[in-house]
Design a protein around this motif. Sequence first.
Motif, PDB file in Angstrom:
ATOM      1  N   ASP A 198       0.996  -1.211   0.102  1.00  0.00           N
ATOM      2  CA  ASP A 198       0.172  -0.173   0.152  1.00  0.00           C
ATOM      3  C   ASP A 198       0.741   1.280   0.076  1.00  0.00           C
ATOM      4  O   ASP A 198       0.644   2.283  -0.778  1.00  0.00           O
ATOM      5  CB  ASP A 198      -1.140   0.021   1.248  1.00  0.00           C
TER       6      ASP A 198
ATOM      7  N   ALA B   5      -9.805   8.749  12.070  1.00  0.00           N
ATOM      8  CA  ALA B   5     -10.764   7.733  11.242  1.00  0.00           C
ATOM      9  C   ALA B   5     -10.203   7.190   9.976  1.00  0.00           C
ATOM     10  O   ALA B   5      -9.748   8.079   9.097  1.00  0.00           O
ATOM     11  CB  ALA B   5     -12.080   8.181  11.205  1.00  0.00           C
ATOM     12  N   TYR B   6     -10.685   6.085   9.721  1.00  0.00           N
ATOM     13  CA  TYR B   6     -10.477   5.441   8.244  1.00  0.00           C
ATOM     14  C   TYR B   6      -9.062   5.743   7.938  1.00  0.00           C
ATOM     15  O   TYR B   6      -8.922   5.889   6.577  1.00  0.00           O
ATOM     16  CB  TYR B   6     -11.543   6.236   7.444  1.00  0.00           C
ATOM     17  N   THR B   7      -8.077   5.405   8.640  1.00  0.00           N
ATOM     18  CA  THR B   7      -6.585   5.478   8.094  1.00  0.00           C
ATOM     19  C   THR B   7      -6.367   4.315   7.026  1.00  0.00           C
ATOM     20  O   THR B   7      -5.944   4.861   5.884  1.00  0.00           O
ATOM     21  CB  THR B   7      -5.679   5.026   9.324  1.00  0.00           C
ATOM     22  N   GLU B   8      -6.608   3.127   7.099  1.00  0.00           N
ATOM     23  CA  GLU B   8      -6.503   2.099   6.090  1.00  0.00           C
ATOM     24  C   GLU B   8      -7.208   2.254   4.804  1.00  0.00           C
ATOM     25  O   GLU B   8      -6.662   2.181   3.816  1.00  0.00           O
ATOM     26  CB  GLU B   8      -6.670   0.953   6.655  1.00  0.00           C
ATOM     27  N   GLU B   9      -8.524   2.819   5.099  1.00  0.00           N
ATOM     28  CA  GLU B   9      -9.290   3.172   3.837  1.00  0.00           C
ATOM     29  C   GLU B   9      -8.540   4.142   3.127  1.00  0.00           C
ATOM     30  O   GLU B   9      -8.742   4.254   1.924  1.00  0.00           O
ATOM     31  CB  GLU B   9     -10.707   3.434   4.288  1.00  0.00           C
ATOM     32  N   GLY B  10      -8.079   5.267   3.647  1.00  0.00           N
ATOM     33  CA  GLY B  10      -7.618   6.439   3.216  1.00  0.00           C
ATOM     34  C   GLY B  10      -6.310   6.170   2.498  1.00  0.00           C
ATOM     35  O   GLY B  10      -6.107   6.571   1.257  1.00  0.00           O
TER      36      GLY B  10
ATOM     37  N   LEU C  90      -7.313   4.428  -0.842  1.00  0.00           N
ATOM     38  CA  LEU C  90      -7.780   5.114  -1.644  1.00  0.00           C
ATOM     39  C   LEU C  90      -7.005   6.145  -2.161  1.00  0.00           C
ATOM     40  O   LEU C  90      -6.949   6.431  -3.415  1.00  0.00           O
ATOM     41  CB  LEU C  90      -9.195   6.121  -0.975  1.00  0.00           C
TER      42      LEU C  90
ATOM     43  N   GLU D 215      -6.805  10.508  17.644  1.00  0.00           N
ATOM     44  CA  GLU D 215      -7.321   9.596  16.495  1.00  0.00           C
ATOM     45  C   GLU D 215      -7.764  10.028  15.482  1.00  0.00           C
ATOM     46  O   GLU D 215      -7.849  11.275  15.216  1.00  0.00           O
ATOM     47  CB  GLU D 215      -8.951   9.128  17.381  1.00  0.00           C
TER      48      GLU D 215
ATOM     49  N   PHE E 271      -2.952  10.348   5.912  1.00  0.00           N
ATOM     50  CA  PHE E 271      -3.214   9.105   6.245  1.00  0.00           C
ATOM     51  C   PHE E 271      -2.025   8.122   6.327  1.00  0.00           C
ATOM     52  O   PHE E 271      -1.676   7.491   7.360  1.00  0.00           O
ATOM     53  CB  PHE E 271      -4.103   8.525   4.809  1.00  0.00           C
TER      54      PHE E 271
END
Length: 171
Positions: free
Chosen positions: A38, A82-87, A90, A80, A120
């Motif tokens: 990634d 949010a959505y680190t892996e998703e970012g 993406l 915190e 991210f």
Amino acid sequence: MKILLALMALSAMAFGHTTTLESGGFSSGFLHPISGLDHILAMVGVGMLAYASARKGAVLLVAFMGAMVVAATLGFAGVEFAYTEEGILLSIAVVFALIGFAKKISMGAIVAIIAFFGMFHGFAHGAEFQSGSFLAYMAGFSTSTLLLHISGIALAYAYAKTAMKKQTQLA
């Protein structure tokens, strides 16, 4: 069915983030970006985009790395995000999509997008750090990131040269 099973078995390699926390200094930080597909894809893609933009491409590298270091510091501090892996995932799609449109989109918009996604990646680096010298760790992942960016620039340059050579041969 065999292909599906093989893809599922290989999918863990795509993520550079596990439940294990990072420890150590420079070497641990240096290895983090190159330990997951990634990060490799996104960072090489940023280098390719810098080459493709043909307008102050170095600004993109500074934007990505600057945002990455700031977000790593926040992650290390326990903030915190949010959505680190998703970012991160993406970012790969967006960066490679931007390569095709680099000359049609304003440099300001590209810089903002690249900095956004750099956050991210940086947060993932910082949040996973556990012990040792955080400054050495940041120096390590920053160095590795820069080398991946330069690899992307070199790859894009080589591709452009090959494409121009083929075009000349066809003419």
